[in-house]
Design an enzyme around this catalytic site. Structure first.
Site, mmCIF file in Angstrom:
data_model
loop_
_atom_site.group_PDB
_atom_site.id
_atom_site.type_symbol
_atom_site.label_atom_id
_atom_site.label_comp_id
_atom_site.label_asym_id
_atom_site.label_seq_id
_atom_site.Cartn_x
_atom_site.Cartn_y
_atom_site.Cartn_z
ATOM 1 N N SER A 104 0.838 -1.197 0.000
ATOM 2 C CA SER A 104 0.000 0.000 0.000
ATOM 3 C C SER A 104 0.875 1.249 0.000
ATOM 4 C CB SER A 104 -0.973 0.003 1.177
ATOM 5 O OG SER A 104 -0.294 -0.144 2.408
ATOM 6 N N GLY A 106 4.468 0.793 1.110
ATOM 7 C CA GLY A 106 5.835 0.307 0.959
ATOM 8 C C GLY A 106 6.739 0.561 2.132
ATOM 9 N N CYS A 169 3.786 9.636 10.095
ATOM 10 C CA CYS A 169 4.495 9.678 8.815
ATOM 11 C C CYS A 169 3.473 9.739 7.676
ATOM 12 C CB CYS A 169 5.380 8.452 8.650
ATOM 13 S SG CYS A 169 6.260 8.415 7.077
ATOM 14 N N GLY A 173 1.242 3.900 3.955
ATOM 15 C CA GLY A 173 -0.001 3.454 3.334
ATOM 16 C C GLY A 173 -1.041 3.064 4.364
ATOM 17 N N VAL A 174 -2.284 3.397 4.070
ATOM 18 C CA VAL A 174 -3.393 3.077 4.972
ATOM 19 C C VAL A 174 -3.530 1.571 5.169
ATOM 20 C CG1 VAL A 174 -5.919 3.061 5.101
ATOM 21 C CG2 VAL A 174 -4.709 5.193 4.626
ATOM 22 N N GLY A 176 -1.493 -1.156 5.173
ATOM 23 C CA GLY A 176 -0.624 -1.818 6.133
ATOM 24 C C GLY A 176 -0.745 -1.249 7.527
ATOM 25 N N LEU A 459 3.823 -5.140 15.415
ATOM 26 C CA LEU A 459 3.808 -5.654 14.049
ATOM 27 C C LEU A 459 4.175 -4.594 13.021
ATOM 28 C CD1 LEU A 459 3.202 -7.949 12.040
ATOM 29 C CD2 LEU A 459 0.800 -7.214 12.077
ATOM 30 N N TYR A 461 6.288 -2.391 13.235
ATOM 31 C CA TYR A 461 7.741 -2.271 13.220
ATOM 32 C C TYR A 461 8.322 -3.670 12.979
ATOM 33 C CZ TYR A 461 6.951 2.271 15.563
ATOM 34 O OH TYR A 461 6.528 3.536 15.893
#
Length: 520
Positions: A104, A106, A169, A173-174, A176, A459, A461
């Site tokens: 999503s 990366g 950040c 992506g939404v 993940g 998860l 991280y």
């Protein structure tokens, strides 16, 4: 434009004469995929092989370590605009026995959509990034390829008092982030991102498109913090939004040396007990001056005015010495710019999907349930000043203490004072192995001071050092439990049971995917 027969010929011609079995797999997958596209009359140019000039830019990673490893890169990258094109990729992957990975934004710390030990293709969701907000109902449908920045921008343009509790950040992506938990600066007040998922659209291993009703409550539970890619391809989430004041207050003050250590010690005794409207997050970094001094940034958000903040913080944390000049009143969406370090830019900066320039990076995580004693803080100071580590302490408490550990798969709630994020970066690829050994030693040295039984991990991280599935053959429940219990604690067993029910053949898999019970 639509695929022409000539276009398909050129695609095949780029790979057909390269000869080895891997390229034969390219050819077979392309033949299958383009046949499926022609059947559904897909009209966009979505397929990128390693011979395509754009392939390299699509494979760009903020973490160069994941690309430098001697692992296989994607055989093919697909950038769909429509769900039917993902269904086609699932069909062809299943027919040919090739793994399918989903991206999503990366930002996976181990780059599981960039490189692998086995052949794979990537479904890159960047073109599935629409956001539809219902201000009256305080809900939004967000496609998985949208970034947090795009979501925040859309909210800020729609309604200045609507917000969403997720990370800082903007290029993440939404898809993940939400499926792995999602801590944010208002999580002490409004919980994690995954706690706000109220519906979803998922493509399963049979190529069926499911919503909450058709997937059932077990599967819906699993994708809200259990890592969605173990169970299917989540193409969109429906989320509940939260209300915030028109004015919030942000601050970031730096303290250094021994005085900073004493402030950190005080902070860890009160961080999880502060008013729910206030969060103070710590960034611990080596001083740029090179004198081995540790600099701690006390970075905060208060859902209210600076006047109220100064009154509120005076009693529990007067030692910080926060004053009005340290603080800025702003809107919630503009606070997203502040915490992303782009506060001098316009809101349009949130729409930038390009991650920061690539570095070599390794991250790890821990949870702290009892204040770290002075000898532990001394060890942290040594890691930062001598080994050049960067640490983040993210506080818990607040509403997080009121939610059951089993409400979603994400279990790290009541009893945690804060989480630790370890970051180690370097620029010379020849130093990779040495630096990986350094961060592993440092992680081991912190074991006495963090949560145990299990030593927990976050998860989002991702850390393959804590365990991984077998490269070949099945992975047993016992083998996967080594890492599974660190991420999910007692929820891991239920995740495995759900995986066994919805994907018994283990079609959706990667180095740390949930295995079915049949894998013995």
């Amino acid at each position: 434009m639509a695929y022409s027969r000539f276009t398909l010929f050129v695609i095949f011609a780029n790979i057909i004469f390269l000869g080895d079995s891997s390229n034969l797999l390219h050819k077979n997958f392309l033949e299958c995929l383009t046949d499926q596209f022609l059947r559904s009359n897909s009209t966009t140019d979505l397929i990128y092989t390693p011979q395509n000039p754009k392939y390299t830019s699509l494979l760009r990673s903020a973490n160069l370590r994941t690309l430098s490893a001697s692992r296989e890169k994607p055989n093919l990258i697909l950038t769909p605009y429509h769900e039917s094109e993902i269904v086609a990729a699932v069909y062809c992957s299943k027919e040919l026995g090739i793994q399918i990975r989903v991206r999503s934004g990366g930002h996976d710390y181990e780059g599981l959509s960039y490189a692998s030990e086995t052949p794979f293709v990537v479904v890159d969701l960047r073109n599935l990034s629409s956001i539809s907000i219902d201000s009256d109902k305080k809900t939004a449908w967000v496609q998985s390829g949208a970034t947090l920045g795009e979501l925040y921008y859309a909210l800020g343009k729609k309604n200045k008092t609507l917000a969403f509790p997720a990370g800082v950040c903007p290029t993440i992506g939404v898809g993940g982030h939400l499926s792995g938990g999602g801590w944010g600066m208002i999580s002490r007040k409004h919980a994690f991102a995954s706690d706000h998922i109220i519906d979803a659209k998922l493509i399963n291993a049979e190529g069926k498109i499911l919503d909450r009703r058709s997937m059932g409550e077990d599967l819906f539970w699993a994708i809200r913090g259990g890592g969605g890619t173990s169970f299917g391809i989540v193409v969109a989430f429906k989320v509940s939004l939260v209300t915030v004041p028109e004015t919030v207050t942000v601050f970031s003050v730096n303290r250094a040396g021994e005085a900073a250590k004493q402030l950190v010690n005080r902070w860890q005794h009160i961080a999880d007990k502060l008013d729910d409207n206030l969060v103070i997050r710590l960034f611990l970094n080596p001083a740029q001056s090179g004198n081995r001094t540790v600099v701690v940034s006390f970075t905060g958000l208060y859902l209210g005015s600076v006047h109220d903040l100064l009154l509120l913080i005076k009693k529990p944390f007067p030692e910080l010495g926060l004053v009005k000049q340290d603080c800025t009143e702003t809107s919630w969406v503009e606070s997203a710019l502040f915490f992303a370090g782009i506060q001098n830019k316009s809101l349009d900066a949130l729409l930038n999907r390009t991650p920061a320039a690539g570095i070599y990076f390794k991250g790890k995580s821990d949870y702290v349930s009892s204040p770290i004693p002075l000898n532990g803080l001394n060890e942290i100071w040594r890691l930062i000043s001598e080994e050049n580590f960067k640490l983040q302490f993210s506080p818990y408490g607040g509403v997080l203490n009121t939610i059951s550990d089993s409400e979603t798969p994400f279990p790290h709630r009541k009893g945690n004072i804060f989480s630790i994020h370890y970051a180690f970066t370097w620029s010379n690829p020849n130093e990779t192995q040495k630096n990986l050994e350094t961060i592993r030693r440092a992680y081991s040295s912190m074991a006495p001071y963090v949560a145990k039984s299990p030593r927990a991990a976050y998860l989002n991280y991702r850390d393959l050092d804590i365990g991984r599935n077998n490269i070949r053959g099945n992975t047993s429940y016992a083998e996967a439990s080594v890492w599974g219990h660190k991420y999910f604690k007692n929820n891991f067993k239920r995740l495995v049971q759900i995986k066994t029910k919805v994907d018994p053949s283990n079609f959706f898999r990667n180095e740390q995917s949930i295995p079915p019970l049949s894998s013995k």
